[in-house]
Design an enzyme around this catalytic site. Sequence first.
Site, PDB file in Angstrom:
ATOM      1  N   ASN A 212       7.725 -32.820 -17.453  1.00  0.00           N
ATOM      2  CA  ASN A 212       8.128 -32.284 -18.755  1.00  0.00           C
ATOM      3  C   ASN A 212       9.390 -32.984 -19.235  1.00  0.00           C
ATOM      4  OD1 ASN A 212      10.504 -30.791 -17.687  1.00  0.00           O
ATOM      5  ND2 ASN A 212       8.889 -29.781 -16.516  1.00  0.00           N
ATOM      6  N   ALA A 276      16.095 -25.572 -13.247  1.00  0.00           N
ATOM      7  CA  ALA A 276      15.089 -26.641 -13.235  1.00  0.00           C
ATOM      8  C   ALA A 276      13.829 -26.223 -13.977  1.00  0.00           C
ATOM      9  CB  ALA A 276      14.731 -26.995 -11.791  1.00  0.00           C
ATOM     10  N   ASP A 280       4.691 -26.052 -12.946  1.00  0.00           N
ATOM     11  CA  ASP A 280       3.993 -24.896 -12.369  1.00  0.00           C
ATOM     12  C   ASP A 280       2.780 -25.317 -11.546  1.00  0.00           C
ATOM     13  OD1 ASP A 280       5.623 -22.807 -13.276  1.00  0.00           O
ATOM     14  OD2 ASP A 280       4.824 -23.057 -15.292  1.00  0.00           O
ATOM     15  N   LYS A 290      -4.030 -46.460  -7.741  1.00  0.00           N
ATOM     16  CA  LYS A 290      -4.073 -46.129  -9.166  1.00  0.00           C
ATOM     17  C   LYS A 290      -5.513 -45.793  -9.577  1.00  0.00           C
ATOM     18  CE  LYS A 290      -3.030 -47.956 -13.687  1.00  0.00           C
ATOM     19  NZ  LYS A 290      -2.992 -49.185 -14.447  1.00  0.00           N
ATOM     20  N   PRO A 307       4.895 -23.765  -5.455  1.00  0.00           N
ATOM     21  CA  PRO A 307       5.654 -22.579  -5.032  1.00  0.00           C
ATOM     22  C   PRO A 307       6.723 -22.255  -6.069  1.00  0.00           C
ATOM     23  CG  PRO A 307       6.353 -24.515  -3.803  1.00  0.00           C
ATOM     24  CD  PRO A 307       5.157 -24.923  -4.616  1.00  0.00           C
ATOM     25  N   ILE A 309      10.326 -21.335  -6.768  1.00  0.00           N
ATOM     26  CA  ILE A 309      11.603 -21.407  -6.035  1.00  0.00           C
ATOM     27  C   ILE A 309      12.483 -20.198  -6.357  1.00  0.00           C
ATOM     28  CG2 ILE A 309      13.684 -22.821  -5.717  1.00  0.00           C
ATOM     29  CD1 ILE A 309      11.797 -25.234  -6.553  1.00  0.00           C
ATOM     30  N   LYS A 341      10.229 -11.570 -17.012  1.00  0.00           N
ATOM     31  CA  LYS A 341      10.521 -12.501 -15.906  1.00  0.00           C
ATOM     32  C   LYS A 341      11.623 -11.958 -14.986  1.00  0.00           C
ATOM     33  CE  LYS A 341       9.320 -16.654 -18.150  1.00  0.00           C
ATOM     34  NZ  LYS A 341       9.796 -17.804 -18.903  1.00  0.00           N
TER      35      LYS A 341
HETATM   36  O1  PMT Z   1      17.172 -29.991 -18.570  1.00  0.00           O
HETATM   37  P1  PMT Z   1      17.636 -29.909 -19.999  1.00  0.00           P
HETATM   38  O2  PMT Z   1      17.080 -31.035 -20.852  1.00  0.00           O
HETATM   39  O3  PMT Z   1      19.120 -29.757 -20.121  1.00  0.00           O
HETATM   40  O4  PMT Z   1      16.985 -28.586 -20.653  1.00  0.00           O
HETATM   41  C1  PMT Z   1      17.380 -27.330 -20.175  1.00  0.00           C
HETATM   42  C2  PMT Z   1      16.184 -26.395 -19.949  1.00  0.00           C
HETATM   43  C3  PMT Z   1      15.555 -26.014 -21.281  1.00  0.00           C
HETATM   44  C4  PMT Z   1      15.148 -27.062 -19.070  1.00  0.00           C
HETATM   45  C5  PMT Z   1      16.767 -25.141 -19.211  1.00  0.00           C
HETATM   46  O5  PMT Z   1      17.705 -24.530 -20.032  1.00  0.00           O
HETATM   47  C6  PMT Z   1      15.673 -24.158 -18.834  1.00  0.00           C
HETATM   48  O6  PMT Z   1      15.228 -23.329 -19.602  1.00  0.00           O
HETATM   49  N1  PMT Z   1      15.228 -24.234 -17.559  1.00  0.00           N
HETATM   50  C7  PMT Z   1      14.085 -23.421 -17.032  1.00  0.00           C
HETATM   51  C8  PMT Z   1      12.794 -24.032 -17.451  1.00  0.00           C
HETATM   52  C9  PMT Z   1      11.595 -23.286 -16.908  1.00  0.00           C
HETATM   53  O7  PMT Z   1      10.903 -23.806 -16.111  1.00  0.00           O
HETATM   54  O8  PMT Z   1      11.476 -22.046 -17.347  1.00  0.00           O
HETATM   55  P2  PMT Z   1      10.275 -21.046 -16.907  1.00  0.00           P
HETATM   56  O9  PMT Z   1      10.409 -19.920 -17.846  1.00  0.00           O
HETATM   57  O10 PMT Z   1       8.990 -21.752 -16.819  1.00  0.00           O
HETATM   58  O11 PMT Z   1      10.661 -20.607 -15.439  1.00  0.00           O
HETATM   59  C10 PMT Z   1      11.419 -19.442 -15.152  1.00  0.00           C
HETATM   60  C11 PMT Z   1      12.330 -19.680 -13.994  1.00  0.00           C
HETATM   61  O12 PMT Z   1      11.582 -19.899 -12.811  1.00  0.00           O
HETATM   62  C12 PMT Z   1      13.280 -20.854 -14.121  1.00  0.00           C
HETATM   63  O13 PMT Z   1      14.513 -20.452 -13.606  1.00  0.00           O
HETATM   64  C13 PMT Z   1      12.645 -21.932 -13.238  1.00  0.00           C
HETATM   65  O14 PMT Z   1      13.621 -22.796 -12.692  1.00  0.00           O
HETATM   66  C14 PMT Z   1      12.008 -21.079 -12.166  1.00  0.00           C
HETATM   67  N2  PMT Z   1      10.827 -21.685 -11.538  1.00  0.00           N
HETATM   68  C15 PMT Z   1       9.681 -21.856 -12.228  1.00  0.00           C
HETATM   69  C16 PMT Z   1       8.561 -22.362 -11.606  1.00  0.00           C
HETATM   70  C17 PMT Z   1       8.649 -22.701 -10.229  1.00  0.00           C
HETATM   71  N3  PMT Z   1       7.616 -23.211  -9.597  1.00  0.00           N
HETATM   72  N4  PMT Z   1       9.799 -22.542  -9.579  1.00  0.00           N
HETATM   73  C18 PMT Z   1      10.884 -22.027 -10.193  1.00  0.00           C
HETATM   74  O15 PMT Z   1      11.954 -21.890  -9.591  1.00  0.00           O
END
Ligand code: PMT
Length: 409
Positions: A212, A276, A280, A290, A307, A309, A341
């Site tokens: 992404n 991060a 997903d 390739k 997973p 995190i 969430k």
């Molecule tokens: O990196 P930048 O360009 O500065 O942009 C910042 C940002 C927009 C990426 C940042 O501010 C942000 O929103 N990060 C979370 C992005 C995300 O994956 O959001 P989510 O709503 O899908 O996930 C929710 C939370 O679960 C997040 O804390 C994510 O880190 C965590 N997660 C999600 C999936 C996974 N497999 N493991 C996780 O830890």
Amino acid sequence: MSLKNKKILIVIGGGISAYKSLDLIRLLKKNSVEVKTILTKSGKEFVTPLSISTLTKNKTFEDIFDKDDEASIDHITLSRWADLIIVLPTTANFMTKLTLGKAEDLATTVLLASNKDILLVPAMNVRMWLHKATQRNLKILLDFGYNFIGPEKGEMACGEYGEGKMSSPRQIYSYLKNYFDQKNLVKNKNFKALVTTGPTREYLDPVRYISNESSGKQGYEVALALNKLGIKTKLIAGPSNFISSKDLKIKKIVSAKEMMDEVKKSLPVDIAVCAAAVSDFKPINKSKNKIKKNISNINNIPLKKNPDILDYLSKNNKSRPKIVVGFSAETENIIENSKIKIKEKYCDLIIANDVSKKDSGFNSEYNQVSIIDKKGKIKIIPKNKKSYIANTIARIILDKLLMNDKNIN
Ligand code: PMT
């Protein structure tokens, strides 16, 4: 914890409230603080070097080219000497100079060369304070990392009423006491944090991957801000341009699995912030070579879930960090979805950002967020530099951690 033996450098600016600097100096000296001062040219219109030196028992510095002191003191020595620098009063004009990075006299040069925390104490007419130019300068200075106390609401020297009155020497003294108490506490507790940031890459073959737009900037700034507060922080970053420095250790990873492994290795910590944008899903199989464009089944790439995190950290009974913070990237129903969430992922705070906006969120210098706690209380931070947003988040996290610690002990 008292302020005993702390070293404070006070820059006295050119406003009627400059006279209050004398009261503050007296208060500080009574509590065994070492005080040095720089008197600006316009500050000298309001207070005299003699009255200041009588109270500080130190020379009052005025001129950048001081022949008497050339050998013993310069702008670098003066700023390195201090534990904290205060500018009192901070006038509208002085704020402008700081936003421009001027180094035109001893005061502005010391501040520009400083590696210490700087506390600005504004005092000005209410219209001047509320003027768009001053408010814009305020935003810039907060982003530069300057701290502010006041201004307060009240009657001003000009006879008008409103926001612009300088905080009293007592209020400033209390601020300083809290500031040093907190710094000391953080140092003694040896707090540790981990921050995840950036995208992950899930490879289909040696050259193609699912990922992404995340640049990692927001998490990087949070890690810097936590570090600045004295919390030893490790940044675990997906592909990005950041490099480790003396102050911030960065561990680079590529996939979600590697990020998870590194997080596990970094435990225990007191704080975990998951900024991060972890992918997903990942392809079930990674092709060794390739993939050719003429393969028969291009419509089917079998995926499996990565997973989570954040989930792992919050539900980890053995070594759950005291404070777990998630981010929530949403394009609709931001608050409602983020509230879901915070419950599902068991975290203490969730930082919701709208990633549908242009020039905010993913891969931008800016962000706008809502910080939501477990009770559903929301603090909105309007669009600002990611560094500013990060400083605010870091402060809130530290306050929460200290409150937690107090309740446990
Ligand atoms: O990196 P930048 O360009 O500065 O942009 C910042 C940002 C927009 C990426 C940042 O501010 C942000 O929103 N990060 C979370 C992005 C995300 O994956 O959001 P989510 O709503 O899908 O996930 C929710 C939370 O679960 C997040 O804390 C994510 O880190 C965590 N997660 C999600 C999936 C996974 N497999 N493991 C996780 O830890």
